[in-house]
Design a protein around this motif. Structure first.
Motif, PDB file in Angstrom:
ATOM      1  N   SER A 467       4.799 -25.266 -31.417  1.00  0.00           N
ATOM      2  CA  SER A 467       5.880 -25.451 -30.446  1.00  0.00           C
ATOM      3  C   SER A 467       5.378 -26.259 -29.269  1.00  0.00           C
ATOM      4  CB  SER A 467       6.400 -24.098 -29.946  1.00  0.00           C
ATOM      5  OG  SER A 467       5.483 -23.507 -29.043  1.00  0.00           O
ATOM      6  N   SER A 468       6.347 -26.870 -28.536  1.00  0.00           N
ATOM      7  CA  SER A 468       6.058 -27.528 -27.267  1.00  0.00           C
ATOM      8  C   SER A 468       6.453 -26.574 -26.147  1.00  0.00           C
ATOM      9  CB  SER A 468       6.828 -28.846 -27.171  1.00  0.00           C
ATOM     10  OG  SER A 468       8.217 -28.600 -27.295  1.00  0.00           O
ATOM     11  N   TYR A 469       6.437 -27.041 -24.882  1.00  0.00           N
ATOM     12  CA  TYR A 469       6.752 -26.192 -23.742  1.00  0.00           C
ATOM     13  C   TYR A 469       8.217 -25.716 -23.797  1.00  0.00           C
ATOM     14  CZ  TYR A 469       2.323 -27.650 -21.649  1.00  0.00           C
ATOM     15  OH  TYR A 469       1.002 -27.877 -21.413  1.00  0.00           O
ATOM     16  N   GLY A 470       8.425 -24.476 -23.373  1.00  0.00           N
ATOM     17  CA  GLY A 470       9.794 -23.942 -23.214  1.00  0.00           C
ATOM     18  C   GLY A 470      10.534 -23.757 -24.522  1.00  0.00           C
ATOM     19  N   ALA A 471       9.838 -23.425 -25.593  1.00  0.00           N
ATOM     20  CA  ALA A 471      10.493 -23.304 -26.895  1.00  0.00           C
ATOM     21  C   ALA A 471      11.085 -21.907 -27.078  1.00  0.00           C
ATOM     22  CB  ALA A 471       9.494 -23.599 -28.009  1.00  0.00           C
ATOM     23  N   SER A 472      12.301 -21.866 -27.652  1.00  0.00           N
ATOM     24  CA  SER A 472      12.910 -20.573 -28.000  1.00  0.00           C
ATOM     25  C   SER A 472      12.537 -20.161 -29.414  1.00  0.00           C
ATOM     26  CB  SER A 472      14.435 -20.661 -27.879  1.00  0.00           C
ATOM     27  OG  SER A 472      14.941 -21.662 -28.759  1.00  0.00           O
ATOM     28  N   SER A 473      11.936 -21.081 -30.152  1.00  0.00           N
ATOM     29  CA  SER A 473      11.437 -20.778 -31.495  1.00  0.00           C
ATOM     30  C   SER A 473      10.387 -21.814 -31.839  1.00  0.00           C
ATOM     31  CB  SER A 473      12.576 -20.806 -32.525  1.00  0.00           C
ATOM     32  OG  SER A 473      13.139 -22.106 -32.589  1.00  0.00           O
ATOM     33  N   CYS A 474       9.574 -21.484 -32.825  1.00  0.00           N
ATOM     34  CA  CYS A 474       8.530 -22.403 -33.262  1.00  0.00           C
ATOM     35  C   CYS A 474       9.043 -23.251 -34.410  1.00  0.00           C
ATOM     36  CB  CYS A 474       7.278 -21.643 -33.682  1.00  0.00           C
ATOM     37  SG  CYS A 474       6.518 -20.724 -32.315  1.00  0.00           S
ATOM     38  N   THR A 475       8.476 -24.429 -34.547  1.00  0.00           N
ATOM     39  CA  THR A 475       8.848 -25.354 -35.610  1.00  0.00           C
ATOM     40  C   THR A 475       7.846 -25.225 -36.746  1.00  0.00           C
ATOM     41  OG1 THR A 475       9.757 -26.876 -33.981  1.00  0.00           O
ATOM     42  CG2 THR A 475       9.297 -27.764 -36.171  1.00  0.00           C
ATOM     43  N   ASN A 476       8.354 -25.023 -37.968  1.00  0.00           N
ATOM     44  CA  ASN A 476       7.472 -24.888 -39.124  1.00  0.00           C
ATOM     45  C   ASN A 476       6.825 -26.225 -39.451  1.00  0.00           C
ATOM     46  OD1 ASN A 476       7.920 -22.135 -39.599  1.00  0.00           O
ATOM     47  ND2 ASN A 476       9.737 -22.549 -40.848  1.00  0.00           N
ATOM     48  N   CYS A 477       5.568 -26.149 -39.954  1.00  0.00           N
ATOM     49  CA  CYS A 477       4.961 -27.329 -40.547  1.00  0.00           C
ATOM     50  C   CYS A 477       5.847 -27.798 -41.683  1.00  0.00           C
ATOM     51  CB  CYS A 477       3.555 -27.006 -41.073  1.00  0.00           C
ATOM     52  SG  CYS A 477       2.347 -26.682 -39.763  1.00  0.00           S
TER      53      CYS A 477
END
Length: 961
Positions: A467-477
């Protein structure tokens, strides 16, 4: 018309609601109709609409709105053809109005001109030829008066010059041409005016110095040039002859011989430059005019104004003011202030906590409370100040920054809000009064809103995501890659899967391609299956060379081999599919390389089957590989099959075939027999078979029958019938005169003499009853004994058995005389003799029986009853009883024998006579012998009734007088 109190009344046509009374009446009203809700200072009328200038400078219009002439922002007619009640023209503070056919122009308090409605000929002056539904500014004008024709408009400017615009087909703009229309103001050259007026297609001006000049259409002489009907337009202003202007005489300073004096009208003063003329009082001044030294121009006081040519100054209306003297107009109250009218020299400030953004407010109600999230802490505010970032206020009318409250933990505000915003997902609010929330660091996330530092934190991204700053969720590879650590803050932490492997998104490791597939490239999201007909045995391979062809009897659609299903086969290696067995073939197991033909007695119509269908019971099939049920043949008569047979089996003797398709042989039932063809046949009538499996039927014996076919036994002919021979199907009834009492008889017996059978089918003969006989055999009836004879027994077989019987009668005579007289035997014998002679029948004897006195009636007193018993046969008895002359005959005989005569006589059979039986004869004879008249005796028959075989005869009584 504007009435004295400011009310407005209208009359005339009303087909578009132009009278403003809430109705649509095409024929109109011929008396004034009140327009509700108006306090006006002026009113103007267009072709089908009306507008009013209100006391506060506002404008309202009503009527037709097809071209936007009501100025309400649209051209819709909310009612059938127009709008019949006054509508407010927004944003105007006007001091004068003028109207053309379909357009309106307003002079505002600042000398600005605005127009709206139809602009087809440029009559709105805004450089356009389209209609406008709301007021449009006419640029470049500082005007003091307006006049509008049908489709043109003119303005009197500061200094007395005139500008016109709009339609010019009749030269009504006064600019030296009648060509074209002009959509922007055009100067009328060489003209200094103090007032304007306009008709449909012409314009006139009152000029400085007192003259009148006109231009435009002169049709009907409307320009005043003393021309009856000038058809040529006048394209430049021309003086109207004979009009001198504002003074009542040409010269003010002198008097003629008649002592006539001149003076200036109100709004004018003596022109010092031109003797004997009046000049206009300039804007900001006024004069009352007249001869009493009041014709000088005076300056308007603070809070009042004049536009020129004024007899008095007007008070600044509500919403306007003027602080100094000599005002030509009032200024609108600035933002944050208001005035309520009454010559205000200054405006009042809106109190703290309120504001007003516009100009010209005419009431304290115009000052609005500050909305939630804002405040004003000084009077006269034109805007409210927003609560600073990190604070809020829920109420209205806040008058201090201290009204604003700090946002709580987990919330924030960027200023000017009525409530704080919840920190969004991916952010934290750790303290109060935040203007913004803190972002979760790269490599972490927060899914929930409103998170604070109390028990809340950002979570690290799981392995295989970032994730980058201020993320509400993580991004999958991405698919085809993987991650090895938590808290990754970018896609750089994702690694590409090597050849021979693949991955879905968001994973921590790649997966080897399974056996039967391979991975030829890096970063694969899926492996490639072995091509159809091939399979693989090793996982994680990178090339199609690892795939092996499927063996015979199996197939592959890619990846792995499978055995051909039962009913299908494959003949070679590397098959991508199996072939269904054709009709007439089958295969029962998986993995077949060839199909099997259906056996004889079986068939199959479909393809891909695991077994063949059987030819059913009673059918057979001769060939193999049959593909149709037509190959199943029916067993011939006398043969059968149990199904699945290649031939049929013959039935044995004494058995038969059942059903339309014989599946087995069954014994013939009782009442039938087996024919040589193998079928059962019912026994014909007159024959039978008593048991199953019979090979023939037996004829019924004589005296027995089988009435219908299929009999299992014969039945006896019943009593009264007989059977004539063997093999009979019906019995014969015994005829009349014959009988048969037992069953199974072969012949009937005759009824013997003395008996009879009156009907056929008799089971016994009837004996002849008493008094009857039958001398013949085979008789159907008996014969009665001759008259006078009788038989005492039944079954008489001859007439000789009928015998004559003796019959005794008692004859009772009542004779006049004493009992002693008749007690003499000789008298009795003589009377007996007399009876013997009179009776005239064969007599065996007449015997005296009894003697008794008679005293039952006055006539018979002193008489004696003598009873004599007469013995004769039946015929004689009947003859005696039948005679009706017996008493007279007896008396005749007694007279001859010198004996007393009888008064009365009774004759009756003696009870218990032998041979009478139940076949006697009874006769009652009542005779009344009348008095002898003239030597003749009258005899009358009173009654006579004969009863046969009912009861014995009692008496015969004869009376004689």
């Amino acid at each position: 018309a504007v009435l004295s109190g400011g009310n407005v009344s209208c009359w005339g046509h009303n087909n578009y609601g132009q009278l403003g009374n809430g109705t649509f009446v095409a024929t109109g009203f011929n008396s004034p109709q009140m327009v509700q809700g108006l306090v006006a200072i002026n009113v103007v009328a267009g072709q089908f609409f009306t507008c009013a200038l209100l006391s506060g400078g506002g404008v309202k219009c009503w009527g037709d709105n097809l071209k936007g002439q009501l100025g309400i922002g649209s051209n819709t007619n909310s009612e059938p053809q127009g709008i019949s009640t006054p509508q407010t023209v927004e944003g105007l503070v006007a001091v004068a109005l003028t109207a053309g056919n379909d357009h309106v122009c307003a002079l505002l308090s600042g000398a600005v001109v605005k127009c709206w409605g139809s602009g087809s000929n440029g009559q709105l002056g805004n450089s356009a030829t389209s209609s406008s539904y709301s007021p449009q500014t006419v640029p470049g004008l500082v005007a003091f008066a307006l006049a509008a024709g049908s489709e043109h408009t003119c303005a009197l400017l500061d200094g007395g010059s005139v500008k016109c615009w709009g339609s010019n087909n009749k030269g009504q703009l006064g600019i030296g041409t009648s060509a074209n229309a002009f959509s922007s103001p055009q100067t009328v050259p060489g003209l200094l005016a103090v007032a304007l007026a306009a008709g449909a297609e012409h314009t006139c001006a009152l000029i400085n110095g007192g003259g009148v000049m006109c231009w435009g259409s002169d049709s009907g002489g409307r320009l005043g040039f003393d021309v009856a009907d000038n058809t040529q337009p006048v394209i430049m202003p021309q003086a109207v002859p004979g009009l001198l202007g504002q003074s009542t005489c040409p010269n003010m300073s002198s008097a003629d011989a008649d002592g006539i004096h001149c003076w200036c009208n109100a709004g004018y003063t003596e022109d010092s430059n031109i003797s004997g003329t009046c000049r206009v009082c300039s804007a900001g001044t006024f004069s009352m005019g007249g001869a009493n030294n009041s014709a000088s121009c005076m300056t308007c006081l603070a809070g009042t104004f004049s536009n020129g040519v004024a007899s008095t100054c007007s008070s600044c209306v509500a919403g306007t003011y003027w602080t100094g003297e000599g005002a030509s107009s009032c200024l609108p109250c600035f933002a944050g202030s208001f005035s309520t009218g009454g010559s205000p020299s200054m405006c009042l400030s809106c109190v703290t906590g309120t504001y007003w953004t516009g100009v010209g407010a005419n009431s304290s109600l115009s000052c609005f409370k500050c909305s939630a999230g804002a405040f004003s802490d000084s009077a006269g505010a034109s805007t409210c100040v927003s609560c600073v970032a990190g604070s809020y206020w829920t109420g209205t009318g806040a008058n201090s920054s201290e009204s604003c409250l700090a946002c709580s933990i987990g919330t924030y505000s960027f200023g000017g809000l009525s409530s704080c915003l919840i920190c969004p997902a991916g952010m934290l609010g750790t303290v109060t009064g935040l203007s913004s929330c803190l972002n979760c660091t790269a490599g972490s996330y927060r899914a929930a809103e409103g998170a604070s530092s109390s028990g809340s934190t950002c979570l690290r991204c799981h392995v295989g995501s970032f994730s980058s700053y201020g993320a509400s969720s993580c991004t999958n590879c991405l698919v085809g890659s993987y991650g090895t650590s938590q808290g990754a803050n970018g896609s750089d932490y994702c690694t590409t899967c090597p050849v021979g492997t693949f991955s879905n998104s968001g994973v921590s490791a790649c997966v080897n391609c399974v056996a039967g597939s391979y991975g030829p490239i890096q970063g694969a999201s899926a492996c490639v299956n072995c091509m159809a007909g091939f399979y693989g045995v090793v996982a994680g391979t990178t090339s199609s060379q690892s795939c092996v062809a499927c063996s015979v009897g199996s197939f592959s659609t890619g990846g792995s081999c499978s055995s051909c299903f039962a009913g299908t086969f494959s003949t070679g290696a590397g098959a991508s599919s199996c072939v269904a067995c054709a009709a007439g073939y089958f295969v029962a197991h998986n993995g077949a390389s060839v199909c099997i033909r259906c056996d004889a007695g079986y068939f199959e119509t479909g393809s891909g089957v695991t077994k063949c269908q059987i030819c059913g019971a009673g059918l057979y099939g001769t060939g193999v590989g049959a593909g149709s049920s037509d190959s199943c043949l029916t067993c011939a008569a006398g043969t059968f099959s149990n199904g699945g047979a290649s031939s049929c089996t013959s039935c044995a003797d004494a058995s038969h075939l059942t059903g339309t398709v014989p599946s087995s042989c069954t014994n013939c039932v009782a009442g039938s027999f087996a024919s040589s063809g193998g079928f059962c046949v019912s026994c014909v009538s007159g024959t039978f078979s008593s048991s199953a499996a019979s090979s023939s039927c037996t004829s019924c014996l004589a005296g027995k029958i089988a009435a219908s076919t299929g009999a299992s036994s014969c039945i006896d002919c019943g009593p009264g019938s007989y059977g004539t021979g063997i093999g009979a199907s019906s019995c014969v009834d015994c005829t009349v005169g014959t009988y048969r009492s037992e069953s199974a008889a072969t012949v009937c017996a005759v009824c013997n003499a003395g008996s009879f059978a009156s009907a056929a089918r008799a089971s016994a003969c009837d004996f002849c009853s008493k008094g009857n006989f039958q001398a013949s055999d085979s008789a159907s009836f008996c014969v009665s004994c001759p008259d006078g004879s009788y038989t005492n027994a039944t079954g008489a077989g001859s007439s000789s058995e009928c015998q004559v019987q003796d019959q005794k009668l008692d004859i009772s005579l009542v004779l006049g005389g004493s009992q002693e007289y008749f007690s003499s035997k000789s008298v009795q014998d003589n009377i007996s003799l007399a009876l013997s002679k009179v009776l005239d029948v064969p007599l065996k004897q007449v015997v005296f029986t009894s003697l008794s006195p008679v005293s039952s009636s006055r006539r018979q007193q002193g008489s004696t009853r003598l009873v004599f018993t007469v013995t004769t046969d039946t015929f004689g008895s009947q003859k005696i009883l039948a005679r009706n002359d017996l008493l007279p005959a007896i008396n005749t005989m007694l007279v001859k024998m010198s004996l007393p005569t009888a008064i009365s006589m009774e004759a009756s059979p003696v009870q218990g006579n032998q041979g009478q039986g139940d076949s006697g004869q009874a006769v009652n004879v009542g005779l009344v012998v009348g008095c002898v008249v003239g030597g003749l005796a009258f005899v009358g028959l009173v009654a006579g009734v004969v009863y046969w075989r009912l009861f014995p005869v009692r008496s015969q009584r004869v009376y004689h007088e």
